[in-house]
Design a protein around this motif. Structure first.
Motif, PDB file in Angstrom:
ATOM      1  N   SER A   2     -24.425 -30.213 -29.726  1.00 44.85           N
ATOM      2  CA  SER A   2     -25.605 -30.015 -30.708  1.00 44.85           C
ATOM      3  C   SER A   2     -25.170 -30.942 -31.906  1.00 44.85           C
ATOM      4  O   SER A   2     -26.405 -31.307 -32.279  1.00 44.85           O
ATOM      5  N   GLN A  12     -21.902 -29.817 -21.192  1.00 47.79           N
ATOM      6  CA  GLN A  12     -23.201 -29.273 -21.717  1.00 47.79           C
ATOM      7  C   GLN A  12     -24.369 -30.296 -21.890  1.00 47.79           C
ATOM      8  O   GLN A  12     -24.026 -31.431 -21.878  1.00 47.79           O
ATOM      9  N   GLU A  60     -27.746 -30.792 -24.170  1.00 42.65           N
ATOM     10  CA  GLU A  60     -28.579 -30.444 -25.463  1.00 42.65           C
ATOM     11  C   GLU A  60     -30.013 -30.625 -25.155  1.00 42.65           C
ATOM     12  O   GLU A  60     -30.198 -31.874 -24.529  1.00 42.65           O
ATOM     13  N   PHE A 105     -27.931 -17.752 -33.280  1.00 45.07           N
ATOM     14  CA  PHE A 105     -27.027 -19.118 -33.548  1.00 45.07           C
ATOM     15  C   PHE A 105     -27.380 -19.585 -35.184  1.00 45.07           C
ATOM     16  O   PHE A 105     -28.636 -19.597 -35.496  1.00 45.07           O
ATOM     17  N   GLN A 123     -27.718 -33.725 -31.645  1.00 42.93           N
ATOM     18  CA  GLN A 123     -29.003 -33.246 -32.560  1.00 42.93           C
ATOM     19  C   GLN A 123     -29.223 -34.173 -33.937  1.00 42.93           C
ATOM     20  O   GLN A 123     -30.015 -34.806 -34.376  1.00 42.93           O
ATOM     21  N   PHE A 135     -27.791 -22.445 -36.157  1.00 47.01           N
ATOM     22  CA  PHE A 135     -28.558 -23.567 -36.231  1.00 47.01           C
ATOM     23  C   PHE A 135     -30.326 -23.219 -35.541  1.00 47.01           C
ATOM     24  O   PHE A 135     -30.910 -24.433 -35.647  1.00 47.01           O
ATOM     25  N   THR A 136     -30.303 -22.049 -35.359  1.00 46.13           N
ATOM     26  CA  THR A 136     -31.933 -21.922 -34.937  1.00 46.13           C
ATOM     27  C   THR A 136     -32.241 -20.590 -35.413  1.00 46.13           C
ATOM     28  O   THR A 136     -31.489 -19.648 -35.798  1.00 46.13           O
ATOM     29  N   GLY A 143     -33.563 -21.801 -29.364  1.00 43.97           N
ATOM     30  CA  GLY A 143     -34.030 -21.332 -30.446  1.00 43.97           C
ATOM     31  C   GLY A 143     -35.233 -22.505 -31.172  1.00 43.97           C
ATOM     32  O   GLY A 143     -35.312 -23.499 -30.685  1.00 43.97           O
ATOM     33  N   ARG A 184     -13.139 -26.532 -25.888  1.00 41.58           N
ATOM     34  CA  ARG A 184     -12.925 -25.362 -26.439  1.00 41.58           C
ATOM     35  C   ARG A 184     -11.476 -24.945 -26.104  1.00 41.58           C
ATOM     36  O   ARG A 184     -11.198 -25.075 -24.719  1.00 41.58           O
ATOM     37  N   ALA A 220     -34.825 -26.332 -29.778  1.00 39.14           N
ATOM     38  CA  ALA A 220     -33.360 -26.870 -29.275  1.00 39.14           C
ATOM     39  C   ALA A 220     -33.081 -25.937 -28.182  1.00 39.14           C
ATOM     40  O   ALA A 220     -33.216 -24.845 -28.298  1.00 39.14           O
ATOM     41  N   PHE A 221     -32.086 -26.601 -27.498  1.00 38.50           N
ATOM     42  CA  PHE A 221     -31.622 -25.715 -26.326  1.00 38.50           C
ATOM     43  C   PHE A 221     -30.130 -26.434 -26.005  1.00 38.50           C
ATOM     44  O   PHE A 221     -29.989 -27.472 -26.245  1.00 38.50           O
ATOM     45  N   GLY A 222     -29.303 -25.279 -25.365  1.00 42.46           N
ATOM     46  CA  GLY A 222     -28.055 -26.001 -24.862  1.00 42.46           C
ATOM     47  C   GLY A 222     -27.606 -25.259 -23.823  1.00 42.46           C
ATOM     48  O   GLY A 222     -27.704 -23.915 -23.952  1.00 42.46           O
ATOM     49  N   HIS A 243     -19.334 -28.325 -28.818  1.00 41.12           N
ATOM     50  CA  HIS A 243     -20.950 -28.262 -28.218  1.00 41.12           C
ATOM     51  C   HIS A 243     -21.386 -29.616 -28.208  1.00 41.12           C
ATOM     52  O   HIS A 243     -21.086 -30.406 -29.177  1.00 41.12           O
ATOM     53  N   GLY A 272     -28.640 -21.187 -24.364  1.00 39.38           N
ATOM     54  CA  GLY A 272     -28.988 -20.571 -25.725  1.00 39.38           C
ATOM     55  C   GLY A 272     -30.188 -21.493 -26.225  1.00 39.38           C
ATOM     56  O   GLY A 272     -30.045 -22.800 -25.995  1.00 39.38           O
TER      57      GLY A 272
HETATM   58  N1  DAH Z   1     -24.462 -25.024 -29.093  1.00 42.60           N
HETATM   59  C1  DAH Z   1     -24.671 -23.820 -28.483  1.00 42.60           C
HETATM   60  C2  DAH Z   1     -23.414 -23.357 -27.769  1.00 42.60           C
HETATM   61  O1  DAH Z   1     -22.419 -24.312 -27.368  1.00 42.60           O
HETATM   62  C3  DAH Z   1     -25.829 -23.744 -27.500  1.00 42.60           C
HETATM   63  C4  DAH Z   1     -27.062 -23.803 -28.018  1.00 42.60           C
HETATM   64  C5  DAH Z   1     -27.682 -22.745 -28.757  1.00 42.60           C
HETATM   65  C6  DAH Z   1     -27.667 -24.924 -28.310  1.00 42.60           C
HETATM   66  C7  DAH Z   1     -29.148 -22.868 -29.270  1.00 42.60           C
HETATM   67  C8  DAH Z   1     -28.838 -25.138 -28.859  1.00 42.60           C
HETATM   68  C9  DAH Z   1     -29.626 -23.992 -29.497  1.00 42.60           C
HETATM   69  O2  DAH Z   1     -29.405 -26.234 -29.109  1.00 42.60           O
HETATM   70  O3  DAH Z   1     -30.761 -24.161 -30.055  1.00 42.60           O
HETATM   71  O4  DAH Z   1     -23.085 -22.140 -27.672  1.00 42.60           O
END
Ligand code: DAH
Length: 355
Positions: free
Chosen positions: A173, A210, A212, A251, A176, A253-254, A286, A197, A307-309, A171, A284
């Protein structure tokens, strides 16, 4: 006739000859150089009587001016002659048939990345990048992802060595982590890029994209996250209103974590965003877990944020009505010609993201 007049006539005659720049320059040096004929005549003035000197000086000046005028006219004539010669030699034949050329297309993924970058840039996000080959630490450990997490399974992740120290990032992430380790808060970034993946079917390819998002500051809360995503989705799909819902999720990390769905309906075989009663998961997100902040030396009692992804390919498929993800990466020129975008048509919110 005085000597000097003879010299003058001699040189005026020379200047009538067919000369090039070098020839004229030579004459100039002969006459006006440090030891030139005219220069020397001027030097001689010092040794003649005052009355005589005036007369000779006057004559000398006239001769000098005349010669200099002729020299500069000669130079101009040569200049014009050379330009004309060049024009004649470089004539363009406009009756020739044009050369054939192929204009390439911008891949929908590149276009969508540009659109996303443009939208987030306008609300103060910087763009960051990270490498495709990542350390196990940045991809999992620093992101509070425990050893027994299923994402760490050999079947899910492409490891590059037996020690599982390096992998193809699963991902975006880890960007970050990289961003927060290299700078000081506040942070407000997005990071688009390739992710990998061990997965392959109509909606999954082993390589995908993706983006981020990360916003850390002293008083960033979940309301900001909602506002930011709401704004982004409206801008991206170019609609005035959307339906959006946050579903509780997990997740590592959140905390809290959520998944975001947007409402849509299908009309005449086309997806309409913002209408209807169907829901589609698009990302996703959080509030960044305090453990993640500690791992990157940011004090969670002072700083917090969201954060989001989200999947870029997925967003592109939705927006541009492309239904097989695998076609994105088959490099079929006909497909690219159909779904691709014109180059130099850089998307921006002001000019219209897509045309
Ligand atoms: N890294 C997660 C994934 O690939 C997606 C994600 C979810 C990123 C929540 C984020 C987050 O930064 O806060 O499934």
């Amino acid at each position: 006739m005085s000597d000097i007049k003879k010299i003058k006539d001699e040189y005026l005659n020379k200047l009538k000859e067919d000369l090039d720049f070098n020839g004229v320059n030579q004459i100039k040096t002969d006459l006006f150089g440090k030891n030139g004929i005219i220069s020397n005549e001027f030097k001689k003035l010092a040794s003649i009587g005052v009355d005589e000197r005036k007369k000779v000086a006057l004559e000398l000046n006239e001769i000098k001016n005349e010669l200099q005028n002729v020299i500069s006219k000669k130079n101009k004539d040569i200049d014009i002659r050379e330009i004309n010669l060049k024009l004649q030699n470089e004539k363009v034949d406009i009756t020739l048939p044009e050369r054939s050329f192929h204009q390439g297309k911008i891949h929908p993924v590149s276009q969508v990345i540009d659109e996303i970058a443009s939208i987030f840039s306008e609300i103060g996000f910087n763009i960051e990048e990270g490498p495709d080959v990542e350390s196990e630490y940045n991809n999992f450990t620093a992101l509070n992802t425990p050893d027994n997490h299923p994402a760490r399974d050999m079947h899910d992740t492409f490891y590059l060595d037996n020690n599982k120290e390096f992998l193809l990032r699963t991902h975006t992430s880890p960007v970050q982590v990289r961003t927060m380790l290299k700078d000081k808060p506040p942070f407000k970034i997005i990071a688009p890029g390739r992710t990998y993946r061990s997965d392959s079917d109509q909606t999954h390819t082993p390589m995908f994209h993706q983006v981020e998002g990360l916003h850390i500051d002293k008083d960033v809360n979940m309301g900001h996250l909602k506002g930011c995503l709401n704004y982004f989705i409206k801008e991206f799909f170019e609609v005035d209103k959307i339906k959006m819902r946050f579903r509780p999720s997990h997740f590592p990390f959140t905390e809290p974590s959520a998944e975001v769905d947007i409402g849509y309906e299908i009309k005449d075989g086309k997806i309409i965003i913002g209408e209807g009663d169907k829901w589609l998961e698009i990302l996703g997100c959080g509030m960044v877990h305090p453990n993640v902040l500690k791992n990157v030396k940011v004090d969670p009692s002072k700083y917090q944020g969201y954060a989001f992804g989200m999947g870029i390919d997925r967003l592109g498929m939705l927006k541009y009505g492309i239904n097989d993800l695998r076609a994105f990466f088959e490099t079929d020129y006909r497909w690219l010609n159909h779904f691709g975008f014109d180059p130099l048509d850089v998307p921006s919110s002001y000019r219209g993201l897509s045309r």
